[in-house]
Write a protein that holds these residues in place. Sequence first.
Motif, PDB file in Angstrom:
ATOM      1  N   ALA A  44       0.579  -1.376   0.133  1.00 31.73           N
ATOM      2  CA  ALA A  44       0.246   0.069  -0.181  1.00 31.73           C
ATOM      3  C   ALA A  44       1.130   1.279  -0.028  1.00 31.73           C
ATOM      4  CB  ALA A  44      -0.583   0.017   0.890  1.00 31.73           C
ATOM      5  N   GLU A  45       0.464   2.682  -0.450  1.00 28.56           N
ATOM      6  CA  GLU A  45       1.096   3.423  -1.057  1.00 28.56           C
ATOM      7  C   GLU A  45       0.246   4.794  -1.663  1.00 28.56           C
ATOM      8  OE1 GLU A  45       4.511   5.867  -0.005  1.00 28.56           O
ATOM      9  OE2 GLU A  45       4.799   4.050   0.325  1.00 28.56           O
ATOM     10  N   SER A  46      -0.081   5.848  -0.670  1.00 30.84           N
ATOM     11  CA  SER A  46      -0.524   6.546  -1.123  1.00 30.84           C
ATOM     12  C   SER A  46      -1.731   6.532  -2.047  1.00 30.84           C
ATOM     13  CB  SER A  46       0.189   7.564  -1.911  1.00 30.84           C
ATOM     14  OG  SER A  46       1.758   8.187  -1.508  1.00 30.84           O
ATOM     15  N   GLY A  47      -2.760   5.810  -1.190  1.00 29.27           N
ATOM     16  CA  GLY A  47      -3.620   5.667  -1.562  1.00 29.27           C
ATOM     17  C   GLY A  47      -3.899   4.510  -2.608  1.00 29.27           C
ATOM     18  N   TYR A  48      -2.432   3.543  -3.109  1.00 31.84           N
ATOM     19  CA  TYR A  48      -3.100   3.065  -4.294  1.00 31.84           C
ATOM     20  C   TYR A  48      -2.549   1.271  -2.852  1.00 31.84           C
ATOM     21  CZ  TYR A  48      -3.098   6.746  -6.989  1.00 31.84           C
ATOM     22  OH  TYR A  48      -3.608   7.337  -7.999  1.00 31.84           O
ATOM     23  N   VAL A  49      -3.089   0.553  -3.373  1.00 33.90           N
ATOM     24  CA  VAL A  49      -2.884  -0.918  -3.417  1.00 33.90           C
ATOM     25  C   VAL A  49      -2.354  -1.726  -4.679  1.00 33.90           C
ATOM     26  CG1 VAL A  49      -2.895  -3.285  -1.641  1.00 33.90           C
ATOM     27  CG2 VAL A  49      -4.611  -1.318  -0.927  1.00 33.90           C
ATOM     28  N   PHE A  50      -1.217  -2.012  -4.568  1.00 33.79           N
ATOM     29  CA  PHE A  50      -0.622  -2.797  -5.171  1.00 33.79           C
ATOM     30  C   PHE A  50      -0.488  -4.574  -5.257  1.00 33.79           C
ATOM     31  CE2 PHE A  50       1.271   1.286  -5.723  1.00 33.79           C
ATOM     32  CZ  PHE A  50       1.056   1.857  -6.597  1.00 33.79           C
ATOM     33  N   ALA A  51      -1.265  -5.285  -6.102  1.00 37.00           N
ATOM     34  CA  ALA A  51      -1.210  -6.937  -5.889  1.00 37.00           C
ATOM     35  C   ALA A  51      -0.396  -7.186  -6.749  1.00 37.00           C
ATOM     36  CB  ALA A  51      -3.084  -7.316  -6.016  1.00 37.00           C
ATOM     37  N   GLY A  52       0.511  -8.314  -6.266  1.00 35.74           N
ATOM     38  CA  GLY A  52       1.552  -9.060  -7.271  1.00 35.74           C
ATOM     39  C   GLY A  52       1.157 -10.292  -7.306  1.00 35.74           C
ATOM     40  N   LEU A  53       0.906 -10.444  -8.942  1.00 39.84           N
ATOM     41  CA  LEU A  53       0.447 -11.811  -8.363  1.00 39.84           C
ATOM     42  C   LEU A  53       1.591 -12.439  -9.561  1.00 39.84           C
ATOM     43  CD1 LEU A  53      -2.742 -10.728 -11.574  1.00 39.84           C
ATOM     44  CD2 LEU A  53      -2.397 -10.574  -8.771  1.00 39.84           C
ATOM     45  N   VAL A  54       1.009 -14.203  -8.490  1.00 39.07           N
ATOM     46  CA  VAL A  54       2.640 -15.600  -9.652  1.00 39.07           C
ATOM     47  C   VAL A  54       2.778 -15.201 -10.907  1.00 39.07           C
ATOM     48  CG1 VAL A  54       2.991 -17.504  -9.676  1.00 39.07           C
ATOM     49  CG2 VAL A  54       0.946 -16.349  -7.155  1.00 39.07           C
ATOM     50  N   SER A  55       1.224 -14.725 -11.871  1.00 37.42           N
ATOM     51  CA  SER A  55       2.050 -14.910 -13.067  1.00 37.42           C
ATOM     52  C   SER A  55       2.985 -13.777 -13.403  1.00 37.42           C
ATOM     53  CB  SER A  55       0.376 -14.493 -14.153  1.00 37.42           C
ATOM     54  OG  SER A  55      -0.145 -13.474 -13.378  1.00 37.42           O
ATOM     55  N   GLY A  56       3.404 -12.689 -12.528  1.00 34.46           N
ATOM     56  CA  GLY A  56       3.838 -11.727 -12.826  1.00 34.46           C
ATOM     57  C   GLY A  56       3.161 -10.380 -12.915  1.00 34.46           C
ATOM     58  N   THR A  57       1.827 -10.126 -13.389  1.00 36.93           N
ATOM     59  CA  THR A  57       0.954  -9.269 -13.652  1.00 36.93           C
ATOM     60  C   THR A  57       1.273  -8.059 -12.811  1.00 36.93           C
ATOM     61  OG1 THR A  57       0.103 -10.323 -14.760  1.00 36.93           O
ATOM     62  CG2 THR A  57      -0.632  -8.173 -14.449  1.00 36.93           C
ATOM     63  N   ILE A  58       1.375  -7.285 -12.103  1.00 40.02           N
ATOM     64  CA  ILE A  58       1.025  -6.416 -10.908  1.00 40.02           C
ATOM     65  C   ILE A  58      -0.270  -5.270 -11.299  1.00 40.02           C
ATOM     66  CG2 ILE A  58       1.749  -4.239  -9.774  1.00 40.02           C
ATOM     67  CD1 ILE A  58       4.814  -5.184 -10.053  1.00 40.02           C
ATOM     68  N   LYS A  59      -1.175  -4.965 -10.675  1.00 33.20           N
ATOM     69  CA  LYS A  59      -2.476  -4.691 -10.627  1.00 33.20           C
ATOM     70  C   LYS A  59      -2.536  -3.780  -9.677  1.00 33.20           C
ATOM     71  CE  LYS A  59      -4.503  -7.819 -13.045  1.00 33.20           C
ATOM     72  NZ  LYS A  59      -5.448  -7.586 -13.684  1.00 33.20           N
ATOM     73  N   CYS A  60      -3.039  -3.172 -10.018  1.00 32.39           N
ATOM     74  CA  CYS A  60      -3.259  -0.941  -9.313  1.00 32.39           C
ATOM     75  C   CYS A  60      -4.567  -1.190  -8.340  1.00 32.39           C
ATOM     76  CB  CYS A  60      -2.864  -0.018  -9.981  1.00 32.39           C
ATOM     77  SG  CYS A  60      -2.439   1.674  -9.221  1.00 32.39           S
ATOM     78  N   ILE A  61      -4.695  -1.487  -7.173  1.00 34.12           N
ATOM     79  CA  ILE A  61      -6.082  -0.756  -6.563  1.00 34.12           C
ATOM     80  C   ILE A  61      -6.434   0.717  -6.561  1.00 34.12           C
ATOM     81  CG2 ILE A  61      -8.214  -1.402  -5.302  1.00 34.12           C
ATOM     82  CD1 ILE A  61      -6.397  -4.355  -4.849  1.00 34.12           C
ATOM     83  N   THR A  62      -7.442   1.785  -7.415  1.00 31.87           N
ATOM     84  CA  THR A  62      -6.987   2.911  -6.241  1.00 31.87           C
ATOM     85  C   THR A  62      -8.086   2.734  -5.566  1.00 31.87           C
ATOM     86  OG1 THR A  62      -7.164   4.290  -9.176  1.00 31.87           O
ATOM     87  CG2 THR A  62      -7.706   5.117  -7.401  1.00 31.87           C
ATOM     88  N   MET A  63      -7.659   2.840  -4.318  1.00 30.25           N
ATOM     89  CA  MET A  63      -8.819   2.878  -3.135  1.00 30.25           C
ATOM     90  C   MET A  63     -10.122   3.943  -2.990  1.00 30.25           C
ATOM     91  SD  MET A  63      -6.085   2.483   0.119  1.00 30.25           S
ATOM     92  CE  MET A  63      -6.688   2.431   0.903  1.00 30.25           C
ATOM     93  N   ALA A  64      -9.824   4.954  -3.169  1.00 33.78           N
ATOM     94  CA  ALA A  64     -11.033   5.810  -3.315  1.00 33.78           C
ATOM     95  C   ALA A  64     -12.505   5.185  -3.722  1.00 33.78           C
ATOM     96  CB  ALA A  64     -10.559   7.795  -4.154  1.00 33.78           C
ATOM     97  N   ASP A  65     -12.250   4.916  -5.528  1.00 34.76           N
ATOM     98  CA  ASP A  65     -12.942   3.819  -5.852  1.00 34.76           C
ATOM     99  C   ASP A  65     -13.411   2.700  -6.086  1.00 34.76           C
ATOM    100  OD1 ASP A  65     -11.387   3.796  -7.986  1.00 34.76           O
ATOM    101  OD2 ASP A  65     -11.892   5.203  -9.213  1.00 34.76           O
ATOM    102  N   GLY A  66     -12.370   1.917  -5.816  1.00 36.27           N
ATOM    103  CA  GLY A  66     -12.553   0.792  -5.536  1.00 36.27           C
ATOM    104  C   GLY A  66     -11.643   0.335  -7.269  1.00 36.27           C
ATOM    105  N   SER A  67     -11.380   1.362  -8.092  1.00 32.06           N
ATOM    106  CA  SER A  67     -11.207   0.737  -9.510  1.00 32.06           C
ATOM    107  C   SER A  67      -9.975  -0.321  -9.728  1.00 32.06           C
ATOM    108  CB  SER A  67     -11.064   1.640 -10.322  1.00 32.06           C
ATOM    109  OG  SER A  67     -10.094   2.458 -10.260  1.00 32.06           O
ATOM    110  N   VAL A  68      -9.910  -1.449 -10.743  1.00 28.44           N
ATOM    111  CA  VAL A  68      -8.449  -2.044 -10.798  1.00 28.44           C
ATOM    112  C   VAL A  68      -8.181  -2.333 -12.772  1.00 28.44           C
ATOM    113  CG1 VAL A  68      -7.190  -4.601 -10.297  1.00 28.44           C
ATOM    114  CG2 VAL A  68      -9.289  -3.804  -8.877  1.00 28.44           C
ATOM    115  N   ARG A  69      -6.557  -1.368 -12.470  1.00 29.43           N
ATOM    116  CA  ARG A  69      -5.896  -1.303 -13.098  1.00 29.43           C
ATOM    117  C   ARG A  69      -4.656  -2.193 -13.623  1.00 29.43           C
ATOM    118  NH1 ARG A  69      -2.445   3.042 -13.454  1.00 29.43           N
ATOM    119  NH2 ARG A  69      -2.428   3.632 -11.718  1.00 29.43           N
ATOM    120  N   ASP A  70      -4.487  -2.445 -14.473  1.00 33.37           N
ATOM    121  CA  ASP A  70      -2.818  -3.379 -14.638  1.00 33.37           C
ATOM    122  C   ASP A  70      -1.896  -2.499 -15.285  1.00 33.37           C
ATOM    123  OD1 ASP A  70      -4.181  -5.483 -14.848  1.00 33.37           O
ATOM    124  OD2 ASP A  70      -3.508  -6.231 -17.307  1.00 33.37           O
ATOM    125  N   MET A  71      -0.888  -3.332 -14.500  1.00 38.46           N
ATOM    126  CA  MET A  71       0.974  -1.817 -14.247  1.00 38.46           C
ATOM    127  C   MET A  71       1.231  -2.383 -15.499  1.00 38.46           C
ATOM    128  SD  MET A  71       0.088   0.178 -12.328  1.00 38.46           S
ATOM    129  CE  MET A  71       1.779   1.292 -11.659  1.00 38.46           C
TER     130      MET A  71
END
Length: 71
Positions: A44-71
């Motif tokens: 978690a950093e500055s209003g975002y949560v970053f999820a590292g997946l086993v596949s190597g993909t990183i997802k960015c979750i915006t805490m303000a609205d719960g939106s998810v995007r690929d990095m």
Amino acid sequence: MAVVVCGEQLFTGAKDGFVKVWSIASGEKTGELQMGGEVHSLCAESGYVFAGLVSGTIKCITMADGSVRDM
């Protein structure tokens, strides 16, 4: 399982491919976000949560609205 605290929320990620959001005050689950693969790590950093997946993909979750995007 991966766990990170941000403000009044606890985020957990696991093999089921979901990041779950929990209220620290009540202990209740307040949300669930599909990541599309097994969650290996969370950060978690500055209003975002970053999820590292086993596949190597990183997802960015915006805490303000719960939106998810690929990095």
